[in-house]
Structures are given as C-alpha cells and as structure tokens.
Design a protein around this motif. Sequence first.
Motif, short mmCIF file in Angstrom:
data_model
loop_
_atom_site.label_atom_id
_atom_site.label_comp_id
_atom_site.label_asym_id
_atom_site.label_seq_id
_atom_site.Cartn_x
_atom_site.Cartn_y
_atom_site.Cartn_z
N ASP A 46 1.22 -1.21 -0.18
CA ASP A 46 0.19 0.04 -0.54
C ASP A 46 0.71 1.41 0.39
OD1 ASP A 46 -1.65 1.50 0.14
OD2 ASP A 46 -2.82 1.49 1.85
N ALA A 47 1.04 1.77 -0.61
CA ALA A 47 2.21 2.64 -1.39
C ALA A 47 1.61 3.98 -0.11
CB ALA A 47 1.90 3.44 -2.59
N LYS A 48 0.07 4.16 -0.31
CA LYS A 48 -0.34 5.54 0.41
C LYS A 48 0.66 5.52 2.03
CE LYS A 48 -3.85 6.74 -2.21
NZ LYS A 48 -6.07 6.12 -2.41
N MET A 49 0.42 3.69 2.63
CA MET A 49 0.53 3.85 4.14
C MET A 49 1.89 3.85 4.04
SD MET A 49 -1.64 4.47 5.33
CE MET A 49 -1.91 3.95 7.11
N ARG A 50 3.47 3.73 3.27
CA ARG A 50 4.74 4.02 3.70
C ARG A 50 4.70 4.32 4.58
NH1 ARG A 50 9.04 6.14 0.45
NH2 ARG A 50 10.91 5.21 0.63
N PRO A 54 5.31 3.23 14.22
CA PRO A 54 4.65 1.99 15.25
C PRO A 54 3.85 3.15 15.50
CG PRO A 54 6.70 1.78 15.14
CD PRO A 54 6.84 2.86 14.42
N PHE A 55 2.91 2.79 16.40
CA PHE A 55 1.03 3.07 17.30
C PHE A 55 1.77 4.08 18.52
CE2 PHE A 55 1.78 -0.31 19.13
CZ PHE A 55 0.80 -0.47 21.11
N PHE A 56 2.56 3.73 18.92
CA PHE A 56 3.56 4.12 20.15
C PHE A 56 4.47 4.97 19.87
CE2 PHE A 56 5.86 0.18 18.94
CZ PHE A 56 6.94 0.75 19.45
N VAL A 57 4.63 5.31 19.21
CA VAL A 57 5.46 6.93 18.36
C VAL A 57 4.79 7.62 17.83
CG1 VAL A 57 6.64 7.87 16.77
CG2 VAL A 57 7.42 5.01 17.43
N GLU A 58 5.05 9.27 18.32
CA GLU A 58 4.43 10.16 18.11
C GLU A 58 3.99 10.33 16.23
OE1 GLU A 58 3.81 15.37 18.95
OE2 GLU A 58 5.99 13.96 19.10
N GLY A 59 2.65 10.12 15.99
CA GLY A 59 2.79 10.18 14.57
C GLY A 59 1.57 9.02 13.84
N GLY A 60 2.21 8.00 14.95
CA GLY A 60 1.56 6.90 14.69
C GLY A 60 0.27 6.28 14.33
N GLY A 62 -3.05 3.24 14.05
CA GLY A 62 -3.49 2.92 14.82
C GLY A 62 -4.05 1.11 14.25
N ALA A 63 -3.65 1.77 12.74
CA ALA A 63 -4.00 0.45 11.83
C ALA A 63 -2.87 -0.39 11.59
CB ALA A 63 -4.66 1.60 9.82
N HIS A 64 -1.86 0.07 12.08
CA HIS A 64 -0.54 -0.76 11.82
C HIS A 64 0.15 -0.88 13.05
CE1 HIS A 64 -1.20 -1.11 7.84
NE2 HIS A 64 -1.50 -0.21 7.78
N TRP A 65 0.27 -1.26 13.75
CA TRP A 65 0.62 -0.95 15.36
C TRP A 65 2.58 -1.10 15.39
CZ3 TRP A 65 -2.00 -5.58 18.75
CH2 TRP A 65 -3.99 -4.96 19.08
N LEU A 66 2.87 -1.76 15.17
CA LEU A 66 4.24 -1.92 14.53
C LEU A 66 4.98 -1.48 13.79
CD1 LEU A 66 5.35 -5.35 15.87
CD2 LEU A 66 5.01 -3.76 17.28
N ARG A 73 3.89 -2.48 3.26
CA ARG A 73 3.33 -3.59 4.29
C ARG A 73 3.48 -3.49 5.59
NH1 ARG A 73 7.60 -6.97 0.52
NH2 ARG A 73 9.00 -5.67 1.46
N ASP A 74 2.63 -4.36 6.06
CA ASP A 74 2.47 -4.16 7.56
C ASP A 74 3.56 -5.61 8.35
OD1 ASP A 74 0.90 -3.59 9.61
OD2 ASP A 74 0.72 -5.97 10.34
N ILE A 75 4.67 -4.44 9.04
CA ILE A 75 5.63 -5.00 9.78
C ILE A 75 4.71 -6.37 10.56
CG2 ILE A 75 7.07 -4.80 11.40
CD1 ILE A 75 7.84 -2.29 9.86
N LEU A 76 4.19 -5.96 11.65
CA LEU A 76 2.99 -7.36 12.90
C LEU A 76 2.94 -8.09 11.93
CD1 LEU A 76 2.64 -7.97 15.43
CD2 LEU A 76 0.34 -6.84 14.57
N SER A 77 2.83 -8.04 10.51
CA SER A 77 2.08 -9.85 10.01
C SER A 77 2.63 -10.15 9.35
CB SER A 77 0.71 -8.99 8.44
OG SER A 77 0.07 -8.67 9.51
N ARG A 78 4.39 -9.47 8.51
CA ARG A 78 4.90 -10.05 8.27
C ARG A 78 6.20 -10.75 9.33
NH1 ARG A 78 6.61 -8.78 2.82
NH2 ARG A 78 8.94 -9.23 3.16
#
Length: 284
Positions: A46-50, A54-60, A62-66, A73-78
């Motif tokens: 998903d080029a728009k979510m490049r 992570p969610f615990f960093v400012e501006g993170g 919640g759709a991609h926790w890590l 590509r979602d790092i948690l899933s990988r």
Amino acid sequence: MERFKAFWENFKQNKAGLVGLFLLMVLVFCALFAPMLAPYDPTLQDAKMRLVVPFFVEGGSGAHWLGTDDLGRDILSRLLYGARISLTIGVVAVGIAVFFGVIFGLVAGYFGGLIDMLTMRFMDLMLSLPSILLIIIVVAILGPSLTNAMLAIGIVGVPGFARIVRASVLAEKQKEYTQASKLNGSSHGRLMFVVILPNCTAPLVVQATMGFAGAVLEAAGLSFLGLGAQPPSPEWGAMLMDALQFITTSPWTLVFPGCMIFLTVMGFNLVGDAIMDALDPKRS
C-alpha cells in the motif's frame, strides 16, 4: 514417564530455561496462528501507507501497530508469518543434520577401523572450513533460495552430530548390555539402531536444540546477503536487508525483525542449556 518427571523437575529449577521455553512457546503460537493473528496479508503493498511509524510513536497509526515498511506492508503481519519460516528452517535444517549425522556417526563408531577413519576425516575436513563460508559455497552452487539455504545449513551441521553420536556409540558398545545382546545373536542393524542408538539420545537432544538457534541465525544471515529467502518472503533476515537503507530515517523497520531473531536464538540457547543441565548424570 518417571524419567520425564525427573527431567522436568530438574529443568524447571533453571529459571533461564523457563524463560527460554516461554519465548519458544510464544514463537510456536505465533507461527501456528499467524493467519488469525496477522491483521493484514504479509505481502500486501500500500503505497499510501509507506513507512508508517508504530502506534506508540507520536504520529503513529493504530491501523499498523508496528508500522509499515518502504512498500507499505504491515510489519507485524510479516513478523508473525516470519515465525513460520524460522520454525520451518529449524525443523528442516536440523532434521537433515540429525539424520545424516546419526547415520555417519553410528556407522563410524560401531564398525571402527578404516570406515571410522575415512568417515571422521571427511567430517574433520568439513569442520576445517568456516561454517558460513561452506554454507555460502553450497548455496552459490545450488542457487539462492530458502530451500537451498535450509539444505546447505543442514549439510554443514552434519559433522557436529556425527562426532557426538560416534563418541556416544564408542562408549555404549563396550557396555555389558551391548555385549549381552551381541552374544544373543543380534544383527548389526539391531545392535546399532535398537540397542545402542536409544542410549545416545541425550546429547543429541541438546545439540539439536542448539542447532535450531544456529539454523535460524545462519538462515537470517543468508537472507540478509540475498542468498536465502527471496522477496516478497517475510523472512526476518530478508526484512533486515530491505530495511538497512532506512536505518536512520525509519529504524523500526530494522529493529523489530532484529529483535525477533535475537529473542528466538536466545530462547533456543536458554532451553538447550537447561536441557543439558537437566540431563547431567552428575546432577544431584
């Protein structure tokens, strides 16, 4: 059952071993249930979510926790699907090493003489080369792929198991129970595989556990060099290679797969040390 209870009583006294066992149980759980735990397809781009943080960093998000990698590509899933690959690498590579190591060590130790000398000198020749160099040579010959990497790691692991089995066989074949079975007319096959081999399992279990850690680390190293798992496989070493260029701008893409490799290797090593202590005959 009584022997297992005694083993477990000794094992659980090792706190580090219990920590390692917990880490491995989490790894197995993630590997088995990756399709249910992973929020996204590990290869979905998903080029728009490049490079989402992570969610615990400012501006993170919640759709991609890590966070996400450079292709969105979602790092948690990988990471979750990568656990499956790591366990597969360990099982296949160690399985190859154990199978051939047991055969070579058993034959060399049992028959001795010229067979022993030729077999063990060949094992010594393999051990004389740095393991990672020998692995790279085998992979370079067979071609870069995860399958060939597992095969190469398994081949390089054979001498270690062969030496351990040979040493155990040399000790066991002199004992009274082996001599009694031989006098009763047992064949060579029965003596080797039924009488002697079951009494050589303790050091094999320890070596196999340590071998898992080595296999995961070596496979990650090969993937990092581009000789192991190929894109878009979510193998942790390959993830490190892809993320290396973003170490200063997006360090989480590098930190998370690195931590997974570290925790997995540490878990296997801690469990291996605890098993060795629990099986120690001198332990009171």
